[in-house]
Design a protein around this motif. Sequence first.
Motif, PDB file in Angstrom:
ATOM      1  N   PRO A  86      -8.163   8.984 -14.816  1.00  0.00           N
ATOM      2  CA  PRO A  86      -8.173   8.628 -13.397  1.00  0.00           C
ATOM      3  C   PRO A  86      -9.108   7.456 -13.109  1.00  0.00           C
ATOM      4  O   PRO A  86      -9.997   7.148 -13.913  1.00  0.00           O
ATOM      5  CB  PRO A  86      -8.677   9.894 -12.719  1.00  0.00           C
ATOM      6  CG  PRO A  86      -9.544  10.552 -13.766  1.00  0.00           C
ATOM      7  CD  PRO A  86      -8.905  10.218 -15.091  1.00  0.00           C
ATOM      8  N   THR A  87      -8.882   6.827 -11.974  1.00  0.00           N
ATOM      9  CA  THR A  87      -9.768   5.794 -11.457  1.00  0.00           C
ATOM     10  C   THR A  87      -9.759   5.922  -9.943  1.00  0.00           C
ATOM     11  O   THR A  87      -8.976   6.700  -9.390  1.00  0.00           O
ATOM     12  CB  THR A  87      -9.325   4.393 -11.928  1.00  0.00           C
ATOM     13  OG1 THR A  87     -10.363   3.450 -11.659  1.00  0.00           O
ATOM     14  CG2 THR A  87      -8.040   3.944 -11.235  1.00  0.00           C
ATOM     15  N   ASN A  88     -10.612   5.180  -9.291  1.00  0.00           N
ATOM     16  CA  ASN A  88     -10.730   5.280  -7.837  1.00  0.00           C
ATOM     17  C   ASN A  88      -9.558   4.561  -7.157  1.00  0.00           C
ATOM     18  O   ASN A  88      -9.448   3.337  -7.262  1.00  0.00           O
ATOM     19  CB  ASN A  88     -12.061   4.670  -7.387  1.00  0.00           C
ATOM     20  CG  ASN A  88     -12.281   4.780  -5.904  1.00  0.00           C
ATOM     21  OD1 ASN A  88     -11.518   5.425  -5.183  1.00  0.00           O
ATOM     22  ND2 ASN A  88     -13.330   4.131  -5.418  1.00  0.00           N
ATOM     23  N   PRO A  89      -8.691   5.280  -6.444  1.00  0.00           N
ATOM     24  CA  PRO A  89      -7.551   4.624  -5.798  1.00  0.00           C
ATOM     25  C   PRO A  89      -7.885   3.995  -4.453  1.00  0.00           C
ATOM     26  O   PRO A  89      -7.041   3.322  -3.863  1.00  0.00           O
ATOM     27  CB  PRO A  89      -6.559   5.775  -5.613  1.00  0.00           C
ATOM     28  CG  PRO A  89      -7.434   6.976  -5.416  1.00  0.00           C
ATOM     29  CD  PRO A  89      -8.645   6.751  -6.290  1.00  0.00           C
ATOM     30  N   ALA A  90      -9.107   4.192  -3.957  1.00  0.00           N
ATOM     31  CA  ALA A  90      -9.435   3.695  -2.612  1.00  0.00           C
ATOM     32  C   ALA A  90      -9.335   2.172  -2.491  1.00  0.00           C
ATOM     33  O   ALA A  90      -8.731   1.685  -1.529  1.00  0.00           O
ATOM     34  CB  ALA A  90     -10.809   4.197  -2.182  1.00  0.00           C
ATOM     35  N   PRO A  91      -9.890   1.377  -3.421  1.00  0.00           N
ATOM     36  CA  PRO A  91      -9.803  -0.081  -3.229  1.00  0.00           C
ATOM     37  C   PRO A  91      -8.363  -0.600  -3.146  1.00  0.00           C
ATOM     38  O   PRO A  91      -8.043  -1.445  -2.293  1.00  0.00           O
ATOM     39  CB  PRO A  91     -10.531  -0.641  -4.459  1.00  0.00           C
ATOM     40  CG  PRO A  91     -11.463   0.445  -4.867  1.00  0.00           C
ATOM     41  CD  PRO A  91     -10.728   1.722  -4.582  1.00  0.00           C
ATOM     42  N   SER A  92      -7.490  -0.087  -3.987  1.00  0.00           N
ATOM     43  CA  SER A  92      -6.101  -0.548  -3.919  1.00  0.00           C
ATOM     44  C   SER A  92      -5.420  -0.022  -2.663  1.00  0.00           C
ATOM     45  O   SER A  92      -4.555  -0.698  -2.073  1.00  0.00           O
ATOM     46  CB  SER A  92      -5.327  -0.148  -5.174  1.00  0.00           C
ATOM     47  OG  SER A  92      -5.414   1.241  -5.407  1.00  0.00           O
ATOM     48  N   SER A  93      -5.812   1.170  -2.211  1.00  0.00           N
ATOM     49  CA  SER A  93      -5.262   1.705  -0.962  1.00  0.00           C
ATOM     50  C   SER A  93      -5.669   0.841   0.223  1.00  0.00           C
ATOM     51  O   SER A  93      -4.863   0.569   1.118  1.00  0.00           O
ATOM     52  CB  SER A  93      -5.731   3.144  -0.754  1.00  0.00           C
ATOM     53  OG  SER A  93      -5.221   3.993  -1.765  1.00  0.00           O
ATOM     54  N   TYR A  94      -6.934   0.402   0.229  1.00  0.00           N
ATOM     55  CA  TYR A  94      -7.393  -0.482   1.311  1.00  0.00           C
ATOM     56  C   TYR A  94      -6.598  -1.787   1.299  1.00  0.00           C
ATOM     57  O   TYR A  94      -6.248  -2.322   2.361  1.00  0.00           O
ATOM     58  CB  TYR A  94      -8.879  -0.800   1.160  1.00  0.00           C
ATOM     59  CG  TYR A  94      -9.823   0.370   1.215  1.00  0.00           C
ATOM     60  CD1 TYR A  94      -9.419   1.638   1.626  1.00  0.00           C
ATOM     61  CD2 TYR A  94     -11.154   0.211   0.847  1.00  0.00           C
ATOM     62  CE1 TYR A  94     -10.298   2.708   1.664  1.00  0.00           C
ATOM     63  CE2 TYR A  94     -12.052   1.273   0.882  1.00  0.00           C
ATOM     64  CZ  TYR A  94     -11.617   2.514   1.285  1.00  0.00           C
ATOM     65  OH  TYR A  94     -12.497   3.571   1.308  1.00  0.00           O
ATOM     66  N   ALA A  95      -6.317  -2.308   0.111  1.00  0.00           N
ATOM     67  CA  ALA A  95      -5.546  -3.553   0.013  1.00  0.00           C
ATOM     68  C   ALA A  95      -4.123  -3.357   0.536  1.00  0.00           C
ATOM     69  O   ALA A  95      -3.569  -4.240   1.207  1.00  0.00           O
ATOM     70  CB  ALA A  95      -5.525  -4.041  -1.432  1.00  0.00           C
ATOM     71  N   ILE A  96      -3.527  -2.217   0.231  1.00  0.00           N
ATOM     72  CA  ILE A  96      -2.184  -1.917   0.739  1.00  0.00           C
ATOM     73  C   ILE A  96      -2.202  -1.889   2.268  1.00  0.00           C
ATOM     74  O   ILE A  96      -1.324  -2.461   2.933  1.00  0.00           O
ATOM     75  CB  ILE A  96      -1.687  -0.575   0.165  1.00  0.00           C
ATOM     76  CG1 ILE A  96      -1.373  -0.720  -1.324  1.00  0.00           C
ATOM     77  CG2 ILE A  96      -0.454  -0.075   0.937  1.00  0.00           C
ATOM     78  CD1 ILE A  96      -1.199   0.600  -2.056  1.00  0.00           C
ATOM     79  N   LEU A  97      -3.200  -1.234   2.837  1.00  0.00           N
ATOM     80  CA  LEU A  97      -3.307  -1.154   4.288  1.00  0.00           C
ATOM     81  C   LEU A  97      -3.518  -2.533   4.902  1.00  0.00           C
ATOM     82  O   LEU A  97      -2.908  -2.870   5.930  1.00  0.00           O
ATOM     83  CB  LEU A  97      -4.442  -0.204   4.664  1.00  0.00           C
ATOM     84  CG  LEU A  97      -4.149   1.270   4.376  1.00  0.00           C
ATOM     85  CD1 LEU A  97      -5.435   2.082   4.317  1.00  0.00           C
ATOM     86  CD2 LEU A  97      -3.193   1.842   5.407  1.00  0.00           C
ATOM     87  N   ALA A  98      -4.368  -3.355   4.272  1.00  0.00           N
ATOM     88  CA  ALA A  98      -4.601  -4.708   4.779  1.00  0.00           C
ATOM     89  C   ALA A  98      -3.334  -5.550   4.699  1.00  0.00           C
ATOM     90  O   ALA A  98      -3.015  -6.317   5.615  1.00  0.00           O
ATOM     91  CB  ALA A  98      -5.734  -5.369   3.993  1.00  0.00           C
TER      92      ALA A  98
END
Length: 199
Positions: A86-98
């Motif tokens: 696993p890795t932290n999905p938050a940074p890529s999730s923020y990019a998707i939202l942006a």
Amino acid sequence: MPHIDYYFTPISPYTYLCGVRPAEIAASHGATLTYRPADMIAIFARTGGLPLAERHPSRQDYRAQDLPRRAMVAGLPLVAKPAHFPTNPAPSSYAILAAQDAGGGDMAGLVFALARACWAEQRDIADDDVIRDCLSAAGFDAGLADKGLLAGAEAYHRNTEEAVRAGVFGAPFFITDTDQRFWGEDRLADLDAHLAGRI
């Protein structure tokens, strides 16, 4: 016009196996689609699920068999144990939202590219350079990886709260505007059939 809320995490192999089909299904029925990345670990904790490492061995063994089969059905390459999971999905999730807020690019392509980066290319989707590459490949400004982080974090939290209220307990999860719910990549055909009025 029908609408679909697509709750997911880009680190899920089943999000990867969806490919761009959610967008294709929505388009074929004249439906709108909103991408709602959410914190699935938090959702599991509140809805009775468990992170992969804490699941019973029988469930882990089944997943190990199921993923390669589903990849073959989808016609997609899959690394069963990628280097960065696993890795932290938050940074890529923020990019998707942006990117969704900014518009102008291929949202389906972006979500797929990030999931593919993990599950086929063995890249770390928490890494800024990987996120920038995926944004650029999907026609978005790579700088979105660095912009609106606070807004992205707030939207990510909202999506998580809304997911729990809406009945989401795993990913990918699709909810129509008539509150029909479909969990899993293997339910995309059912979503398609529902939108067509067949079920």
